[in-house]
Design a protein around this motif. Structure first.
Motif, PDB file in Angstrom:
ATOM      1  N   LYS A   1      42.724   9.132  -7.394  1.00 40.47           N
ATOM      2  CA  LYS A   1      43.018   7.752  -7.766  1.00 40.47           C
ATOM      3  C   LYS A   1      42.629   6.737  -6.680  1.00 40.47           C
ATOM      4  O   LYS A   1      42.012   5.714  -6.994  1.00 40.47           O
ATOM      5  CB  LYS A   1      44.478   7.606  -8.160  1.00 40.47           C
ATOM      6  CG  LYS A   1      44.737   6.389  -8.995  1.00 40.47           C
ATOM      7  CD  LYS A   1      46.096   6.481  -9.641  1.00 40.47           C
ATOM      8  CE  LYS A   1      46.214   5.443 -10.723  1.00 40.47           C
ATOM      9  NZ  LYS A   1      47.470   5.552 -11.431  1.00 40.47           N
ATOM     10  N   PRO A   2      42.944   6.979  -5.408  1.00 43.67           N
ATOM     11  CA  PRO A   2      42.506   6.008  -4.388  1.00 43.67           C
ATOM     12  C   PRO A   2      40.987   5.892  -4.286  1.00 43.67           C
ATOM     13  O   PRO A   2      40.455   4.791  -4.092  1.00 43.67           O
ATOM     14  CB  PRO A   2      43.094   6.558  -3.090  1.00 43.67           C
ATOM     15  CG  PRO A   2      44.170   7.475  -3.491  1.00 43.67           C
ATOM     16  CD  PRO A   2      43.802   8.010  -4.833  1.00 43.67           C
ATOM     17  N   ILE A   3      40.298   7.017  -4.446  1.00 40.61           N
ATOM     18  CA  ILE A   3      38.833   6.984  -4.390  1.00 40.61           C
ATOM     19  C   ILE A   3      38.280   6.167  -5.551  1.00 40.61           C
ATOM     20  O   ILE A   3      37.386   5.333  -5.370  1.00 40.61           O
ATOM     21  CB  ILE A   3      38.268   8.419  -4.407  1.00 40.61           C
ATOM     22  CG1 ILE A   3      38.682   9.165  -3.147  1.00 40.61           C
ATOM     23  CG2 ILE A   3      36.754   8.413  -4.553  1.00 40.61           C
ATOM     24  CD1 ILE A   3      38.408  10.660  -3.175  1.00 40.61           C
ATOM     25  N   ILE A   4      38.832   6.380  -6.731  1.00 42.55           N
ATOM     26  CA  ILE A   4      38.376   5.638  -7.912  1.00 42.55           C
ATOM     27  C   ILE A   4      38.661   4.151  -7.758  1.00 42.55           C
ATOM     28  O   ILE A   4      37.833   3.311  -8.119  1.00 42.55           O
ATOM     29  CB  ILE A   4      39.033   6.206  -9.184  1.00 42.55           C
ATOM     30  CG1 ILE A   4      38.502   7.610  -9.449  1.00 42.55           C
ATOM     31  CG2 ILE A   4      38.795   5.303 -10.381  1.00 42.55           C
ATOM     32  CD1 ILE A   4      39.252   8.365 -10.516  1.00 42.55           C
ATOM     33  N   LYS A   5      39.808   3.807  -7.205  1.00 40.94           N
ATOM     34  CA  LYS A   5      40.140   2.392  -7.013  1.00 40.94           C
ATOM     35  C   LYS A   5      39.189   1.720  -6.035  1.00 40.94           C
ATOM     36  O   LYS A   5      38.802   0.570  -6.240  1.00 40.94           O
ATOM     37  CB  LYS A   5      41.583   2.237  -6.527  1.00 40.94           C
ATOM     38  CG  LYS A   5      42.595   2.369  -7.630  1.00 40.94           C
ATOM     39  CD  LYS A   5      43.985   2.068  -7.110  1.00 40.94           C
ATOM     40  CE  LYS A   5      44.985   2.097  -8.235  1.00 40.94           C
ATOM     41  NZ  LYS A   5      46.340   1.764  -7.780  1.00 40.94           N
ATOM     42  N   VAL A   6      38.828   2.412  -4.975  1.00 43.03           N
ATOM     43  CA  VAL A   6      37.919   1.825  -3.989  1.00 43.03           C
ATOM     44  C   VAL A   6      36.515   1.685  -4.575  1.00 43.03           C
ATOM     45  O   VAL A   6      35.885   0.630  -4.458  1.00 43.03           O
ATOM     46  CB  VAL A   6      37.889   2.678  -2.701  1.00 43.03           C
ATOM     47  CG1 VAL A   6      36.749   2.252  -1.790  1.00 43.03           C
ATOM     48  CG2 VAL A   6      39.216   2.566  -1.973  1.00 43.03           C
ATOM     49  N   VAL A   7      36.037   2.741  -5.217  1.00 42.57           N
ATOM     50  CA  VAL A   7      34.687   2.712  -5.775  1.00 42.57           C
ATOM     51  C   VAL A   7      34.594   1.712  -6.925  1.00 42.57           C
ATOM     52  O   VAL A   7      33.605   0.999  -7.058  1.00 42.57           O
ATOM     53  CB  VAL A   7      34.261   4.130  -6.239  1.00 42.57           C
ATOM     54  CG1 VAL A   7      32.967   4.092  -7.012  1.00 42.57           C
ATOM     55  CG2 VAL A   7      34.143   5.049  -5.042  1.00 42.57           C
ATOM     56  N   GLY A   8      35.635   1.638  -7.742  1.00 41.51           N
ATOM     57  CA  GLY A   8      35.587   0.773  -8.911  1.00 41.51           C
ATOM     58  C   GLY A   8      36.352  -0.524  -8.779  1.00 41.51           C
ATOM     59  O   GLY A   8      36.754  -1.110  -9.788  1.00 41.51           O
ATOM     60  N   CYS A   9      36.544  -0.994  -7.543  1.00 34.30           N
ATOM     61  CA  CYS A   9      37.357  -2.204  -7.358  1.00 34.30           C
ATOM     62  C   CYS A   9      36.768  -3.410  -8.102  1.00 34.30           C
ATOM     63  O   CYS A   9      37.514  -4.263  -8.583  1.00 34.30           O
ATOM     64  CB  CYS A   9      37.567  -2.500  -5.891  1.00 34.30           C
ATOM     65  SG  CYS A   9      36.093  -2.962  -4.988  1.00 34.30           S
ATOM     66  N   GLY A  10      35.471  -3.464  -8.233  1.00 36.07           N
ATOM     67  CA  GLY A  10      34.854  -4.551  -8.986  1.00 36.07           C
ATOM     68  C   GLY A  10      35.268  -4.544 -10.453  1.00 36.07           C
ATOM     69  O   GLY A  10      35.537  -5.594 -11.041  1.00 36.07           O
ATOM     70  N   PHE A  11      35.352  -3.348 -11.035  1.00 36.95           N
ATOM     71  CA  PHE A  11      35.793  -3.232 -12.429  1.00 36.95           C
ATOM     72  C   PHE A  11      37.250  -3.631 -12.588  1.00 36.95           C
ATOM     73  O   PHE A  11      37.636  -4.222 -13.589  1.00 36.95           O
ATOM     74  CB  PHE A  11      35.585  -1.812 -12.957  1.00 36.95           C
ATOM     75  CG  PHE A  11      34.144  -1.456 -13.158  1.00 36.95           C
ATOM     76  CD1 PHE A  11      33.385  -2.098 -14.128  1.00 36.95           C
ATOM     77  CD2 PHE A  11      33.548  -0.492 -12.382  1.00 36.95           C
ATOM     78  CE1 PHE A  11      32.063  -1.775 -14.323  1.00 36.95           C
ATOM     79  CE2 PHE A  11      32.218  -0.166 -12.562  1.00 36.95           C
ATOM     80  CZ  PHE A  11      31.473  -0.810 -13.529  1.00 36.95           C
ATOM     81  N   TYR A  12      38.063  -3.288 -11.585  1.00 40.16           N
ATOM     82  CA  TYR A  12      39.472  -3.679 -11.639  1.00 40.16           C
ATOM     83  C   TYR A  12      39.605  -5.200 -11.622  1.00 40.16           C
ATOM     84  O   TYR A  12      40.400  -5.763 -12.370  1.00 40.16           O
ATOM     85  CB  TYR A  12      40.255  -3.067 -10.468  1.00 40.16           C
ATOM     86  CG  TYR A  12      40.651  -1.636 -10.693  1.00 40.16           C
ATOM     87  CD1 TYR A  12      41.878  -1.314 -11.249  1.00 40.16           C
ATOM     88  CD2 TYR A  12      39.797  -0.592 -10.351  1.00 40.16           C
ATOM     89  CE1 TYR A  12      42.249   0.006 -11.455  1.00 40.16           C
ATOM     90  CE2 TYR A  12      40.154   0.723 -10.561  1.00 40.16           C
ATOM     91  CZ  TYR A  12      41.382   1.020 -11.112  1.00 40.16           C
ATOM     92  OH  TYR A  12      41.748   2.312 -11.324  1.00 40.16           O
ATOM     93  N   VAL A  13      38.816  -5.858 -10.797  1.00 42.84           N
ATOM     94  CA  VAL A  13      38.861  -7.325 -10.728  1.00 42.84           C
ATOM     95  C   VAL A  13      38.282  -7.929 -12.004  1.00 42.84           C
ATOM     96  O   VAL A  13      38.857  -8.853 -12.580  1.00 42.84           O
ATOM     97  CB  VAL A  13      38.093  -7.826  -9.483  1.00 42.84           C
ATOM     98  CG1 VAL A  13      37.946  -9.332  -9.496  1.00 42.84           C
ATOM     99  CG2 VAL A  13      38.795  -7.364  -8.212  1.00 42.84           C
ATOM    100  N   LEU A  14      37.154  -7.404 -12.454  1.00 39.82           N
ATOM    101  CA  LEU A  14      36.480  -7.941 -13.628  1.00 39.82           C
ATOM    102  C   LEU A  14      37.342  -7.832 -14.891  1.00 39.82           C
ATOM    103  O   LEU A  14      37.361  -8.740 -15.721  1.00 39.82           O
ATOM    104  CB  LEU A  14      35.148  -7.201 -13.837  1.00 39.82           C
ATOM    105  CG  LEU A  14      34.254  -7.699 -14.963  1.00 39.82           C
ATOM    106  CD1 LEU A  14      33.746  -9.100 -14.642  1.00 39.82           C
ATOM    107  CD2 LEU A  14      33.081  -6.754 -15.149  1.00 39.82           C
ATOM    108  N   THR A  15      38.075  -6.729 -15.023  1.00 40.36           N
ATOM    109  CA  THR A  15      38.891  -6.515 -16.226  1.00 40.36           C
ATOM    110  C   THR A  15      40.356  -6.911 -16.017  1.00 40.36           C
ATOM    111  O   THR A  15      41.199  -6.611 -16.873  1.00 40.36           O
ATOM    112  CB  THR A  15      38.837  -5.046 -16.661  1.00 40.36           C
ATOM    113  OG1 THR A  15      39.417  -4.233 -15.643  1.00 40.36           O
ATOM    114  CG2 THR A  15      37.420  -4.616 -16.958  1.00 40.36           C
ATOM    115  N   LEU A  16      40.639  -7.550 -14.888  1.00 37.03           N
ATOM    116  CA  LEU A  16      42.009  -7.955 -14.551  1.00 37.03           C
ATOM    117  C   LEU A  16      42.968  -6.766 -14.537  1.00 37.03           C
ATOM    118  O   LEU A  16      44.133  -6.872 -14.895  1.00 37.03           O
ATOM    119  CB  LEU A  16      42.511  -9.041 -15.509  1.00 37.03           C
ATOM    120  CG  LEU A  16      41.675 -10.310 -15.567  1.00 37.03           C
ATOM    121  CD1 LEU A  16      42.194 -11.246 -16.639  1.00 37.03           C
ATOM    122  CD2 LEU A  16      41.632 -10.987 -14.215  1.00 37.03           C
TER     123      LEU A  16
END
Length: 127
Positions: free
Chosen positions: A53-68
């Motif tokens: 989960k931490p790896i996915i959050k770091v790699v996909g942080c742009g998606f987290y921001v983009l999709t709120l």
């Protein structure tokens, strides 16, 4: 050591609650077999969440921001599917039959574990 045991127990109860979802199945002939399976799957669940989960959050942080943050529902569902697959590979009687079962199962695990974490005090937590 006690906080780890408490977390595993909370996750096991949350996983048991997730078996109410159609598509999430817990097998076993006896109650002790089911409890053992839940504890083993809770350990797998904890390891998957701690490592991936931490790896996915770091790699996909742009998606987290983009999709709120809504992508986190998809990530949690996929991680729940991964836990079901790993349990099957280890010959544990816990299955997740598809994305939507994983989606709703992950939501139930999140809500139940959050509620139990509020009820059960963790004296070792320094937050």
């Amino acid at each position: 050591m006690i906080p780890i045991v408490v977390r595993v127990a909370i996750n096991a109860v949350a996983l048991w609650a997730a078996t109410w979802v159609s598509g999430v199945k817990l097998g076993g002939d006896s109650t002790s077999a089911k409890v053992g399976t839940l504890i083993a799957v809770a350990l797998i669940f904890g390891l998957v969440n701690a490592v991936l989960k931490p790896i996915i959050k770091v790699v996909g942080c742009g998606f987290y921001v983009l999709t709120l943050g809504l992508i986190s529902f998809v990530v949690n569902a996929l991680l729940f599917l991964l836990v079901g697959w790993l349990a099957g590979q280890l010959h544990l009687a816990f299955t997740v039959s598809g994305f939507w079962a994983g989606f709703w199962g992950a939501i139930i695990v999140t809500v139940v574990s959050f509620a139990l974490s509020l009820v059960i005090p963790d004296k070792y937590d320094e937050r």
